[in-house]
Design a protein around this motif. Structure first.
Motif, PDB file in Angstrom:
ATOM      1  N   ALA A 111     123.156  -7.850  98.804  1.00 48.35           N
ATOM      2  CA  ALA A 111     122.253  -6.759  99.233  1.00 48.35           C
ATOM      3  C   ALA A 111     120.558  -6.768  98.520  1.00 48.35           C
ATOM      4  O   ALA A 111     120.721  -7.239  97.307  1.00 48.35           O
ATOM      5  CB  ALA A 111     122.942  -5.343  99.118  1.00 48.35           C
ATOM      6  N   PRO A 112     120.099  -5.691  99.044  1.00 51.57           N
ATOM      7  CA  PRO A 112     118.743  -5.429  98.312  1.00 51.57           C
ATOM      8  C   PRO A 112     118.893  -5.698  96.407  1.00 51.57           C
ATOM      9  O   PRO A 112     119.598  -4.553  96.263  1.00 51.57           O
ATOM     10  CB  PRO A 112     117.603  -4.755  98.588  1.00 51.57           C
ATOM     11  N   ARG A 113     118.351  -6.147  95.738  1.00 50.47           N
ATOM     12  CA  ARG A 113     118.719  -5.514  94.394  1.00 50.47           C
ATOM     13  C   ARG A 113     117.159  -6.300  93.185  1.00 50.47           C
ATOM     14  O   ARG A 113     116.593  -7.171  93.425  1.00 50.47           O
ATOM     15  CB  ARG A 113     119.498  -6.888  93.536  1.00 50.47           C
ATOM     16  N   TRP A 114     117.127  -5.467  91.802  1.00 49.34           N
ATOM     17  CA  TRP A 114     115.972  -5.586  91.627  1.00 49.34           C
ATOM     18  C   TRP A 114     116.853  -6.910  90.262  1.00 49.34           C
ATOM     19  O   TRP A 114     117.797  -6.737  89.420  1.00 49.34           O
ATOM     20  CB  TRP A 114     115.557  -4.640  90.892  1.00 49.34           C
ATOM     21  N   ASN A 115     115.740  -8.105  90.299  1.00 47.74           N
ATOM     22  CA  ASN A 115     116.270  -8.947  89.599  1.00 47.74           C
ATOM     23  C   ASN A 115     115.308  -9.458  87.495  1.00 47.74           C
ATOM     24  O   ASN A 115     114.287  -9.316  88.429  1.00 47.74           O
ATOM     25  CB  ASN A 115     115.933 -10.332  89.803  1.00 47.74           C
ATOM     26  N   ALA A 116     115.570  -8.621  86.869  1.00 42.88           N
ATOM     27  CA  ALA A 116     115.025  -8.061  85.762  1.00 42.88           C
ATOM     28  C   ALA A 116     115.729  -8.240  84.785  1.00 42.88           C
ATOM     29  O   ALA A 116     117.266  -7.783  84.692  1.00 42.88           O
ATOM     30  CB  ALA A 116     114.548  -7.281  86.118  1.00 42.88           C
ATOM     31  N   HIS A 117     115.517  -9.252  83.173  1.00 46.70           N
ATOM     32  CA  HIS A 117     116.320  -9.637  82.272  1.00 46.70           C
ATOM     33  C   HIS A 117     115.384  -9.283  81.455  1.00 46.70           C
ATOM     34  O   HIS A 117     114.137  -9.053  81.066  1.00 46.70           O
ATOM     35  CB  HIS A 117     116.954 -10.598  82.269  1.00 46.70           C
ATOM     36  N   GLU A 118     116.040  -8.633  80.175  1.00 48.70           N
ATOM     37  CA  GLU A 118     115.154  -8.838  79.061  1.00 48.70           C
ATOM     38  C   GLU A 118     114.401  -9.862  78.321  1.00 48.70           C
ATOM     39  O   GLU A 118     114.912 -10.915  79.099  1.00 48.70           O
ATOM     40  CB  GLU A 118     116.081  -7.806  77.731  1.00 48.70           C
ATOM     41  N   PHE A 119     113.404  -9.453  77.528  1.00 53.32           N
ATOM     42  CA  PHE A 119     112.685 -10.744  77.582  1.00 53.32           C
ATOM     43  C   PHE A 119     113.713 -11.933  75.830  1.00 53.32           C
ATOM     44  O   PHE A 119     114.151 -11.068  75.301  1.00 53.32           O
ATOM     45  CB  PHE A 119     111.052 -10.289  77.012  1.00 53.32           C
ATOM     46  N   HIS A 120     114.430 -12.458  76.548  1.00 49.05           N
ATOM     47  CA  HIS A 120     115.332 -12.972  75.199  1.00 49.05           C
ATOM     48  C   HIS A 120     114.500 -14.337  74.514  1.00 49.05           C
ATOM     49  O   HIS A 120     113.635 -14.632  75.267  1.00 49.05           O
ATOM     50  CB  HIS A 120     116.108 -13.427  76.381  1.00 49.05           C
ATOM     51  N   LEU A 121     115.155 -14.961  73.800  1.00 49.17           N
ATOM     52  CA  LEU A 121     114.426 -15.872  72.825  1.00 49.17           C
ATOM     53  C   LEU A 121     114.144 -16.326  73.399  1.00 49.17           C
ATOM     54  O   LEU A 121     112.894 -17.917  73.426  1.00 49.17           O
ATOM     55  CB  LEU A 121     115.831 -15.894  71.746  1.00 49.17           C
ATOM     56  N   HIS A 122     114.787 -16.674  74.029  1.00 51.49           N
ATOM     57  CA  HIS A 122     115.507 -18.972  74.782  1.00 51.49           C
ATOM     58  C   HIS A 122     114.860 -18.236  76.910  1.00 51.49           C
ATOM     59  O   HIS A 122     114.307 -19.348  77.300  1.00 51.49           O
ATOM     60  CB  HIS A 122     116.255 -19.341  74.563  1.00 51.49           C
ATOM     61  N   SER A 123     114.742 -17.305  77.208  1.00 54.33           N
ATOM     62  CA  SER A 123     114.391 -16.787  78.690  1.00 54.33           C
ATOM     63  C   SER A 123     112.748 -17.101  78.346  1.00 54.33           C
ATOM     64  O   SER A 123     112.132 -16.929  77.676  1.00 54.33           O
ATOM     65  CB  SER A 123     115.029 -15.685  78.707  1.00 54.33           C
ATOM     66  N   GLU A 124     112.587 -17.597  79.674  1.00 54.63           N
ATOM     67  CA  GLU A 124     111.273 -17.270  80.129  1.00 54.63           C
ATOM     68  C   GLU A 124     110.674 -16.706  81.565  1.00 54.63           C
ATOM     69  O   GLU A 124     111.084 -15.270  80.839  1.00 54.63           O
ATOM     70  CB  GLU A 124     110.842 -18.634  80.204  1.00 54.63           C
ATOM     71  N   PHE A 125     110.095 -16.709  83.040  1.00 55.59           N
ATOM     72  CA  PHE A 125     109.935 -15.669  83.215  1.00 55.59           C
ATOM     73  C   PHE A 125     110.226 -16.085  84.645  1.00 55.59           C
ATOM     74  O   PHE A 125     110.165 -16.969  84.816  1.00 55.59           O
ATOM     75  CB  PHE A 125     108.224 -15.461  83.116  1.00 55.59           C
ATOM     76  N   PHE A 126     109.960 -14.914  85.373  1.00 55.40           N
ATOM     77  CA  PHE A 126     110.374 -14.991  86.646  1.00 55.40           C
ATOM     78  C   PHE A 126     109.740 -14.039  87.816  1.00 55.40           C
ATOM     79  O   PHE A 126     110.152 -12.553  87.348  1.00 55.40           O
ATOM     80  CB  PHE A 126     112.072 -14.608  87.134  1.00 55.40           C
ATOM     81  N   ALA A 127     108.961 -14.609  88.642  1.00 54.26           N
ATOM     82  CA  ALA A 127     107.873 -13.319  89.466  1.00 54.26           C
ATOM     83  C   ALA A 127     107.979 -13.586  90.867  1.00 54.26           C
ATOM     84  O   ALA A 127     108.432 -14.347  91.682  1.00 54.26           O
ATOM     85  CB  ALA A 127     106.925 -12.926  88.990  1.00 54.26           C
ATOM     86  N   ASP A 128     107.964 -13.157  91.836  1.00 51.69           N
ATOM     87  CA  ASP A 128     106.757 -12.852  93.151  1.00 51.69           C
ATOM     88  C   ASP A 128     105.792 -13.251  93.153  1.00 51.69           C
ATOM     89  O   ASP A 128     104.423 -12.710  91.934  1.00 51.69           O
ATOM     90  CB  ASP A 128     107.293 -11.662  93.754  1.00 51.69           C
ATOM     91  N   PHE A 129     105.424 -13.748  93.975  1.00 54.48           N
ATOM     92  CA  PHE A 129     103.971 -14.611  94.827  1.00 54.48           C
ATOM     93  C   PHE A 129     102.974 -13.543  95.096  1.00 54.48           C
ATOM     94  O   PHE A 129     103.503 -12.107  95.424  1.00 54.48           O
ATOM     95  CB  PHE A 129     103.543 -15.570  95.789  1.00 54.48           C
ATOM     96  N   GLY A 130     101.648 -13.148  94.023  1.00 55.28           N
ATOM     97  CA  GLY A 130     100.990 -12.371  95.205  1.00 55.28           C
ATOM     98  C   GLY A 130      99.552 -12.945  94.663  1.00 55.28           C
ATOM     99  O   GLY A 130      99.686 -13.436  94.618  1.00 55.28           O
ATOM    100  N   SER A 131      98.661 -12.171  95.028  1.00 56.51           N
ATOM    101  CA  SER A 131      97.247 -12.346  95.474  1.00 56.51           C
ATOM    102  C   SER A 131      96.463 -11.862  93.612  1.00 56.51           C
ATOM    103  O   SER A 131      96.537 -10.454  93.842  1.00 56.51           O
ATOM    104  CB  SER A 131      96.409 -11.888  95.946  1.00 56.51           C
TER     105      SER A 131
END
Length: 621
Positions: free
Chosen positions: A130-150
């Motif tokens: 089902a539709p969901r927001w994929n968001a996580h806290e800024f962790h020590l070893h995690s990096e980034f995840f985002a959608d495409f845009g202009s």
């Protein structure tokens, strides 16, 4: 919405909390002193002119003091397929460079600097039902995840500052009141980063003519690292060709590489779309450790433009898809460049002393083959240790190299091109990678076996040759059947018969080799298995120069091989073609029938030569 800069706002952030708890912290562990913290502050959020409210949330259960994720409650709902506009006023305070972003003196690397909308995953994407927001806290070893845009960005800096950024400079910079505004535009990317400094030398600029047209390649560097500019440029040009040839054509018109100044090391080795930071070193001579690091970091950070940038993997939940797969493809390129890692000073290497590691041998060393604590497919923050997270790089490269060895290089390259073409400008999952590899190689059995053992699990491999014997197959004393009667054949009579047969054979074959004789040889080899029963080959070599390859397929802890041949066996070796990269130790993969001290003599000779060289150096001090 992500507010990443708040990871640096103080001890209450998830990032800082995890850094204190880590046994090794983060990379070089630069301390943040008073006045050097950073943050991002929301001042106003409007939806189509109406004010919105917001709340800080901790979706991963981190401390309530973490402010790296904010939930914005819209005053007006947005219908399916409709659009809305958010106007967000915010203020940034950059931290002193401690991790990925910040300032050092007049140098600024400005990354993760704006409120960044999380990814809205729809049903069917990365396992969403089902539709969901994929968001996580800024962790020590995690990096980034985002959608495409202009992105259409205007950057205003003091006059005299050089600017580099994601995308292409559009129009001429506009000067006004001692400041200059630069406009950068880039489509089909999911982030925007930039740098500025009044100490940059004149940028090094070249053009690469790729399949999609010319690409402007720019290297920004401080004068004290001018020697780094050409190597970084060449490695970037080589990367453009290698990745375009082996995955797919580079789709953008620019690449900007930044060599950070002394004191801002933590700004180095970081990736953003069309823009990355390299390493910096005083050792640029080919063959030195510094040059290897400079070239590899350049290749690695450019490679992220594919695995993090174009493929847009979720580095929070599946870091293997970016860091691991990128490391694998980078080391393939370093191998193609014939760029090994030399662990010896050049003058000692000239004397034949020292160690050289191939890129994938180096990965094996750091791959935690003996005791992996976490599966490669696990997320980036819930791991035993920082060291366990580090194996995402080396262990993935090692496992993928093993799959490539077993399916063949053409099949692996075909599968990776399929993966890239199918998932570029989307968000693949581990399951999507598995399916592309299985389909593209045509060896689903090998791919799924490796995913089950090493990516979804913590499998280990430690096969060894336990023993080898090869002895003449001589007749034995006892009751023999002759003409229907049992006849007792004693030892003395049998010994004489054996001796007579040998003499007769020798007389008939006066030029026989040492390994040829009147009787065949019976050979017995025992292989012990520990961990995953990866199918492999046992190669038994014989004195006549021939060999026999035997399949090792036992699922238990051992497998015995027995056979009779005309020639005596001299050795047994597991994995003679070096296909099994995940084996814990290669030192126990072979045995000889007779003791061979050549290896020990070689090691002792190297050691004594090294001591002699050191004593010779001391005599000049």
């Amino acid at each position: 919405v992500h507010l990443y800069l708040n990871g640096f706002d103080g001890p209450g952030s998830t990032f800082m909390t995890e850094q204190r708890a880590s046994e090794s912290g983060f990379r070089s562990n630069v301390d943040t002193k008073d006045g050097e913290f950073g943050f991002i502050r929301l001042d106003k959020v409007l939806q189509d002119g109406a004010a919105a409210k917001w709340t800080f949330v901790q979706p991963d259960g981190g401390p309530k003091t973490d402010r790296s994720v904010v939930r914005i409650d819209l005053p007006r709902p947005v219908a399916a397929g409709a659009t809305t506009t958010l106007d967000i006023d915010f203020f940034d305070q950059l931290p002193r460079v401690v991790a990925r972003t910040g300032y050092y003196g007049t140098f600024h690397l400005v990354a993760q600097w704006f409120p960044k909308v999380a990814v809205l995953e729809l049903a069917g994407e990365r396992g969403a039902t089902a539709p969901r927001w994929n968001a996580h806290e800024f962790h020590l070893h995690s990096e980034f995840f985002a959608d495409f845009g202009s992105f259409d960005v205007r950057l205003t800096v003091p006059k005299g500052y050089t600017v580099g950024a994601t995308g292409a400079l559009t129009g001429k910079p506009v000067e006004k009141a001692g400041k200059v505004t630069h406009r950068y535009v880039q489509h089909d990317v999911h982030d925007f980063a930039w740098t500025t400094d009044n100490r940059y030398a004149k940028p090094l600029v070249k053009t690469w003519n790729g399949p999609n047209g010319p690409v402007q390649v720019k290297v920004l560097y401080p004068p004290d690292y001018a020697s780094n500019a050409e190597p970084v440029m060449q490695a970037t040009l080589d990367s453009l060709k290698y990745f375009s040839d082996t995955l797919g054509p580079y789709p953008y018109g620019t690449v900007t590489a930044v060599v950070p100044p002394y004191g801002a090391d933590e700004a180095g080795g970081m990736e953003y779309p069309t823009f990355f930071t390299a390493d910096s070193t005083r050792q640029v001579e080919p063959g030195t450790l510094g040059r290897f690091a400079l070239d590899f970091v350049t290749v690695h950070e450019f490679g992220h433009d594919y695995f993090y940038g174009i493929l847009a993997s979720n580095e929070f939940e599946e870091p293997m898809l970016d860091e691991g797969m990128n490391e694998y493809w980078d080391q393939r390129m370093m191998t193609a460049r014939k760029q090994d890692l030399h662990l010896t000073l050049p003058f000692l290497r000239a004397l034949g002393i020292g160690t050289t590691l191939t890129p994938f041998d180096m990965e094996r060393i750091g791959a935690s083959l003996g005791d992996p604590a976490d599966a490669l497919g696990d997320n980036s923050w819930s791991r035993l240790s920082s060291g366990s997270y580090g194996t995402v790089y080396s262990r993935t490269a090692t496992v993928m190299r093993q799959i490539e060895a077993m399916v063949g290089t053409p099949a692996m390259e075909r599968a990776m091109k399929l993966y890239y073409e199918r998932w570029k400008f989307r968000h693949p999952s581990l399951a999507d990678l598995r399916e592309a590899l299985a389909e593209g190689t045509g060896r689903r059995d090998i791919v799924e076996r490796h995913f089950d053992a090493f990516i979804y699990g913590t499998g280990r491999v430690d096969d060894r040759v336990e023993s080898i014997q090869s002895r003449e197959l001589l007749p034995q004393p006892g009751y023999w059947t002759h003409a229907g009667q049992q006849v007792l054949v004693g030892s003395k009579a049998l010994d004489k018969a054996i001796e007579d047969r040998r003499k007769a054979w020798k007389a008939k074959h006066p030029d026989a080799k040492e390994w040829e004789g009147a009787f065949p040889y019976k050979t017995r080899v025992v292989v012990r298995r520990d961990g995953q029963a990866v199918p492999q080959v046992l190669r038994v070599r014989f004195a006549d120069g021939s060999h026999r390859d035997l399949p090792v397929t036992a699922t238990g802890s051992w497998q015995r091989f027995e056979f009779v041949t005309a020639s005596k066996a001299v050795s047994a070796q597991l994995d003679p073609d070096d296909l099994i990269r995940t084996d814990l130790s290669e030192l126990n993969d072979s045995r000889t029938v007779e003791a061979d001290g050549s290896a020990a003599r070689r090691w002792f000779g190297d050691f004594t030569s090294l001591l002699q060289s050191l004593f010779a150096l001391l005599s000049f001090v």
